[in-house]
Design an enzyme around this catalytic site. Structure first.
Site, short mmCIF file in Angstrom:
data_model
loop_
_atom_site.label_atom_id
_atom_site.label_comp_id
_atom_site.label_asym_id
_atom_site.label_seq_id
_atom_site.Cartn_x
_atom_site.Cartn_y
_atom_site.Cartn_z
N HIS A 141 0.84 -1.21 0.00
CA HIS A 141 0.00 0.00 0.00
C HIS A 141 0.87 1.25 0.00
O HIS A 141 0.66 2.18 -0.80
CB HIS A 141 -0.91 -0.04 1.23
N GLU A 142 1.86 1.29 0.88
CA GLU A 142 2.73 2.48 0.98
C GLU A 142 3.59 2.66 -0.26
O GLU A 142 3.78 3.78 -0.74
CB GLU A 142 3.60 2.39 2.23
N HIS A 145 1.86 4.42 -3.08
CA HIS A 145 1.84 5.88 -2.99
C HIS A 145 3.06 6.48 -3.68
O HIS A 145 2.97 7.50 -4.37
CB HIS A 145 1.83 6.32 -1.53
N GLU A 216 -6.19 6.91 -0.93
CA GLU A 216 -6.08 5.75 -0.04
C GLU A 216 -6.76 4.53 -0.64
O GLU A 216 -6.25 3.41 -0.56
CB GLU A 216 -6.67 6.08 1.34
#
Length: 305
Positions: A141-142, A145, A216
């Site tokens: 997930h990070e 980004h 997100e």
């Protein structure tokens, strides 16, 4: 840099539209201030611009310092580096620097102006609570980004709201210490500045929150698609959201300034806000989206790409 993270054209479009609208808002803001404050606004704009450049250039250092983070080597954190190495190899992207924050707050964040200067930081509280598979989901997930470049966009967008506050404060104190030189016209100008600034801040706040919520969801999807384990990310979300509710309020307040960058917001009991003002979608919305991805991938576990 083009990675194997699933591209998100809607995210790219939303980032472009948000920055364009924020640009229009601030052009109108500066124009209004020039009329009301004349030369005063020039000093503030230059100072704010330099501060924005400093924050953009050193955003990784600022975030690590504020969150008590420190860079760690593979020898210090072999498991964490191993997971990130595998994910970066799978995603075909440069490996970011890896950091640890000695906080019990279970969370993670990515920062840095681009992929070559990115940092992914996890707290010791997160490491202690998650399995390796769940940690992999959070780190994917990070990393998404970073791959989507939305870290830099949200850094700039979040900072623009500060300009309104700086202008108001500078104008207020310049008039406050102007003493006897103040007159009724000055008071009217100051009131107009305050009103315009409040409108600008409100518009900026809503635009940034809307972008933050979508990014997100985009990161959840991209991370889940990369690992092909949406259930692991869903499990991590459920654990982290539940445990944050038990973190002392004082620790949550320290971290709330970085909510827009966190894996999940640092909100404790009694601090829930309306979706319109939240930096993240609700837990229910994120879990629902991950369930849909699991169905797309063809099974509850979905462990093989």
């Amino acid at each position: 840099m083009r990675s194997r993270f699933e591209p998100d054209r809607q995210l790219t479009a939303r980032m472009a539209v948000t920055m364009f609208l924020l640009g229009l808002v601030y052009v109108a803001f500066i124009a209004a201030l020039i009329v009301l404050l004349k030369s005063v606004v020039l000093v503030v704009v230059i100072a704010a611009g330099l501060l924005l450049l400093a924050q953009f250039w050193y955003s990784d250092r600022i975030a690590l310092y504020a969150m008590h983070g420190r860079l760690v080597t593979p020898e210090e954190e072999p498991l964490l580096h191993g997971v990130i190495d595998r994910l970066c190899a799978t995603a075909d992207m440069p490996k970011p620097r890896v950091a640890i924050s000695d906080m019990d707050l279970p969370n993670a964040f990515a920062t840095g102006r681009n992929a070559d200067h990115a940092v992914v930081c996890v707290t010791t509280g997160l490491q202690r609570r998650l399995t390796t598979e769940e940690l992999e989901g959070v780190l994917a997930h990070e990393l998404s980004h970073v791959a989507h470049r939305d870290v830099a966009v949200i850094t700039i967008a979040s900072f623009l709201g500060v300009i309104a506050g700086l202008v108001v404060r500078f104008a207020f104190y310049s008039q406050l210490f102007g003493g006897r030189n103040r007159d009724q016209n000055t008071a009217v100008a100051l009131a107009l500045v305050m009103a315009v600034s409040a409108i600008v801040y409100a518009l900026s706040f809503l635009l940034i929150r809307a972008l933050s919520r979508y990014r997100e969801l985009a990161a959840d999807r991209a991370g889940a698609m990369l690992t092909a384990k949406p259930s692991a990310l869903a499990s991590a979300l459920t654990k982290v959201s539940g445990d944050i509710a038990r973190i002392p309020t004082q620790d949550l307040r320290t971290a709330q300034a970085f909510n827009a960058f966190f894996f999940t917001p640092a909100l404790g009991p009694g601090t829930a806000v309306a979706n319109l003002f939240s930096t993240h979608p609700s837990l229910e919305r994120r879990l629902e989206a991950l369930a849909e991805i699991s169905a797309e991938l063809g099974g509850p576990g979905s462990r093989t790409p």
